[in-house]
Structure formats: structure tokens, C-alpha cells
Design a protein around this motif. Structure first.
Motif, mmCIF file in Angstrom:
data_model
loop_
_atom_site.group_PDB
_atom_site.id
_atom_site.type_symbol
_atom_site.label_atom_id
_atom_site.label_comp_id
_atom_site.label_asym_id
_atom_site.label_seq_id
_atom_site.Cartn_x
_atom_site.Cartn_y
_atom_site.Cartn_z
ATOM 1 N N ASP A 135 36.782 10.786 21.158
ATOM 2 C CA ASP A 135 36.317 12.172 21.291
ATOM 3 C C ASP A 135 37.495 13.146 21.186
ATOM 4 O OD1 ASP A 135 36.362 13.281 24.672
ATOM 5 O OD2 ASP A 135 37.418 11.562 23.868
ATOM 6 N N ARG A 136 38.682 12.624 20.853
ATOM 7 C CA ARG A 136 39.850 13.497 20.664
ATOM 8 C C ARG A 136 40.263 13.491 19.201
ATOM 9 N NH1 ARG A 136 44.643 13.501 22.449
ATOM 10 N NH2 ARG A 136 44.714 15.667 23.127
ATOM 11 N N LEU A 137 40.143 14.629 18.559
ATOM 12 C CA LEU A 137 40.513 14.744 17.156
ATOM 13 C C LEU A 137 41.987 14.419 16.944
ATOM 14 C CD1 LEU A 137 39.840 15.537 14.249
ATOM 15 C CD2 LEU A 137 40.261 17.929 14.874
ATOM 16 N N ALA A 138 42.844 14.866 17.867
ATOM 17 C CA ALA A 138 44.294 14.628 17.721
ATOM 18 C C ALA A 138 44.604 13.135 17.652
ATOM 19 C CB ALA A 138 45.048 15.271 18.883
ATOM 20 N N THR A 139 43.871 12.326 18.419
ATOM 21 C CA THR A 139 44.099 10.875 18.411
ATOM 22 C C THR A 139 43.724 10.281 17.054
ATOM 23 O OG1 THR A 139 43.635 10.798 20.784
ATOM 24 C CG2 THR A 139 43.557 8.708 19.598
ATOM 25 N N LEU A 140 42.596 10.719 16.503
ATOM 26 C CA LEU A 140 42.170 10.210 15.190
ATOM 27 C C LEU A 140 43.154 10.642 14.102
ATOM 28 C CD1 LEU A 140 38.300 10.761 15.367
ATOM 29 C CD2 LEU A 140 39.581 8.639 15.711
ATOM 30 N N LYS A 141 43.696 11.828 14.215
ATOM 31 C CA LYS A 141 44.675 12.297 13.227
ATOM 32 C C LYS A 141 45.954 11.451 13.291
ATOM 33 C CE LYS A 141 44.767 17.008 12.773
ATOM 34 N NZ LYS A 141 44.672 18.399 13.285
ATOM 35 N N ASN A 142 46.319 10.996 14.499
ATOM 36 C CA ASN A 142 47.471 10.093 14.637
ATOM 37 C C ASN A 142 47.211 8.763 13.947
ATOM 38 O OD1 ASN A 142 49.057 11.866 16.099
ATOM 39 N ND2 ASN A 142 48.410 11.099 18.094
ATOM 40 N N VAL A 143 45.955 8.280 14.022
ATOM 41 C CA VAL A 143 45.591 7.025 13.349
ATOM 42 C C VAL A 143 45.706 7.192 11.831
ATOM 43 C CG1 VAL A 143 43.717 5.376 12.921
ATOM 44 C CG2 VAL A 143 44.089 6.263 15.234
ATOM 45 N N ILE A 144 45.244 8.329 11.325
ATOM 46 C CA ILE A 144 45.278 8.586 9.882
ATOM 47 C C ILE A 144 46.715 8.587 9.356
ATOM 48 C CG2 ILE A 144 44.810 10.365 8.126
ATOM 49 C CD1 ILE A 144 42.262 11.062 9.776
ATOM 50 N N LYS A 145 47.649 9.009 10.186
ATOM 51 C CA LYS A 145 49.071 9.064 9.771
ATOM 52 C C LYS A 145 49.687 7.679 9.607
ATOM 53 C CE LYS A 145 50.067 13.343 12.266
ATOM 54 N NZ LYS A 145 50.622 13.831 13.544
ATOM 55 N N GLU A 146 49.024 6.639 10.147
ATOM 56 C CA GLU A 146 49.575 5.278 10.113
ATOM 57 C C GLU A 146 48.960 4.483 8.955
ATOM 58 O OE1 GLU A 146 51.811 3.573 11.902
ATOM 59 O OE2 GLU A 146 52.350 5.249 13.203
ATOM 60 N N PRO A 147 49.710 4.269 7.883
ATOM 61 C CA PRO A 147 49.155 3.513 6.741
ATOM 62 C C PRO A 147 48.654 2.126 7.140
ATOM 63 C CG PRO A 147 51.262 4.519 6.152
ATOM 64 C CD PRO A 147 51.092 4.718 7.627
#
Length: 269
Positions: free
Chosen positions: A215-227
Motif C-alpha cells: 500500500d506504499r507507492l514509494a516501496t513499489l518504486k524501489n522494487v522497480i529500480k532493482e533490475p
């Protein structure tokens, strides 16, 4: 077992703990800063807890609730101010600028993250020990999430910044689920991106489809940064501690799927 693995956040996805975490923060803040809370009466405590529902989306780790509670007091009671930011600050400004405000107030108050984490955990432990039903009753599972978890045929892990023992107690007592403790990655097990990497590398998980629900967008954006985490399907729930602005931003990110409560329960079963 099914061919899917779900990694689920806890607070804001399965459980609404905002009432409990806010009350725990007030209890802990009174211990940490008694001189600040001398002027806080029951009416102001109620006001603080109400504001915490608005501010809950900024909280990543529980100890931040203590900081927010004290900052709210400083906003309302000028004589308690020790921070450089409280004068004229609004709740909306805290919501929008928390990442910048947090290190400032930590420095102004000469506070230490680890000791606040420890205190928050001890206050919760005391509450559980002395008033277990009261502590349990200050939490609730979102409608349908407990059943979805109970009857899921997928591999399920909980990945949370909550201390594991509290998540496990709530699952057992409030949801009636004896969830295996080894499947709960709580506070202290490392950043969520590292936990997801561990899960996908386990031999028994090879060939599964990976799903991460947050439920935290910032956490999902951190996942996207990790190839290395490109295999994960990412879901942002619409019922947790999330703002309208974040949901609108997420709609523009192709990797993230927004999911509502009925769809989650269906998908999960």
C-alpha cells in the motif's frame, strides 16, 4: 501448492492498525518525552489520534508514529517546541514533506532511531501483557483479507516493517490463522527489496510466478529500480494507507497494477 507466490505487506494491506499504532505512539511518547506531554489532556489526545489517520500514509516504520505524535503536540502547544519546523506547520504540510521533516526533527530533538524502535516495541509488549483484549481490539483486518489468506492455495509470505511478533499475534488472535513464523519477514530482516530477492532465489520457489502486494507507492518504486526484481508482478492496494495523489501517480506507471479489495480476495483464492 499453486504456482504463485505472494509477498504481502501487513499494515495497510491485511490489517488496519492505525488506531493501535497511534495509541501506542502516544503511550510511548509520554514515556520518552514526559515534559512535552504534561500539557496534553484527554481531548488533545483524541485530536492527535484523529490527525494520525490523515498522516498514516507517510509512516514506513512504526517508530515514526512517535515523531509524528510529538510534532503534533509542538504544533498545538508553542511552549513545548524544540524543533525548528513546528511554527506554522500544518498537518497537510507534514503529509507532503515528511521525508524532509523527519531528519530535521530527529536532529532537533537529538533522537536516535534504534532507541525509538526499541521503546515502541516495549510499550506494545506492555500493553499486550497488561490488556491483551484492548490491544487486539484496537486493530482490525480489512473485510475479506483474513479469509483470502486462510484459504489461499498459493505460497504466501508476509513482508512487513512491523515487528514479526506483533503481526503473528494479530494473525492468530484476530484472524484465527496460525501463520508460520518463518514466513513472516518483519522489522530487522532487511529492506523489502532484499527480502524479495531472497524469496525468488530460494530453490523451492523456482518456476513460481511472483506477486508483491503493497500500500506504499514509494516501496513499489524501489522494487522497480532493482533490475533483479523484474520478475515480480506489483500491486498497489486502494484500501490501505494511501493518498489519492499516490493512486493517480501509480496509474501512470505501467509496472504497477491498482487492485481493490474485492479483486484482491478473488485473485488471492
Amino acid at each position: 501448492m499453486g504456482s504463485d507466490l505472494y509477498a504481502l505487506d501487513f499494515d495497510g494491506v491485511l490489517c488496519d492498525s492505525c488506531g493501535e499504532s497511534s495509541l501506542s505512539a502516544v503511550k510511548a511518547a509520554k514515556v520518552r518525552w514526559p515534559f512535552v506531554f504534561e500539557q496534553v489532556d484527554a481531548t488533545m489526545e483524541e485530536w492527535i489520534v484523529e490527525q494520525m489517520y490523515t498522516l498514516r500514509p507517510v509512516v514506513e516504520t512504526g517508530y515514526e508514529n512517535l515523531l509524528l505524535v510529538r510534532l503534533l503536540v509542538e504544533i498545538r502547544v508553542p511552549s513545548t517546541r524544540k524543533s525548528s519546523v513546528a511554527d506554522g506547520l500544518t498537518v497537510q504540510e507534514i503529509l507532503e514533506n515528511w521525508l524532509q521533516l523527519k531528519p530535521t526533527i530527529m536532529a532537533d530533538w537529538q533522537e536516535d532511531r534504534d532507541s525509538l524502535v526499541d521503546l515502541f516495541g516495549r510499550v506494545r509488549d506492555d500493553w499486550i501483557k497488561n490488556d491483551f483484549s484492548g490491544w487486539i481490539g484496537a486493530n482490525r483486518f480489512y473485510p475479506g483479507t483474513a479469509d483470502a489468506l486462510k484459504f489461499s492455495s498459493s505460497e504466501v509470505y508476509i513482508v512487513t516493517t512491523k515487528q514479526s511478533r506483533f503481526a503473528e499475534a494479530l494473525l492468530k488472535e484476530l484472524a484465527g490463522i496460525d501463520f508460520p513464523s518463518e514466513r513472516i519477514y518483519g522489522l530487522g530482516t532487511g529492506p523489502k527489496v532484499k527480502v524479495l530477492q531472497q524469496l525468488q532465489q530460494m530453490p523451492q520457489h523456482q518456476g513460481l510466478r511472483f506477486h508483491f502486494v503493497e500500500d506504499r507507492l514509494a516501496t513499489l518504486k524501489n522494487v522497480i529500480k532493482e533490475p533483479a526484481l523484474d520478475k515480480w508482478n506489483l500491486y498497489l492496494v486502494t484500501w490501505g494507507y494511501i493518498t489519492q495523489k499516490e493512486m493517480e501517480e501509480a496509474e501512470g506507471i505501467s509496472r504497477i497494477q491498482l487492485v481493490d479489495l474485492p479483486d484482491f480476495s478473488k485473485k488471492f483464492k
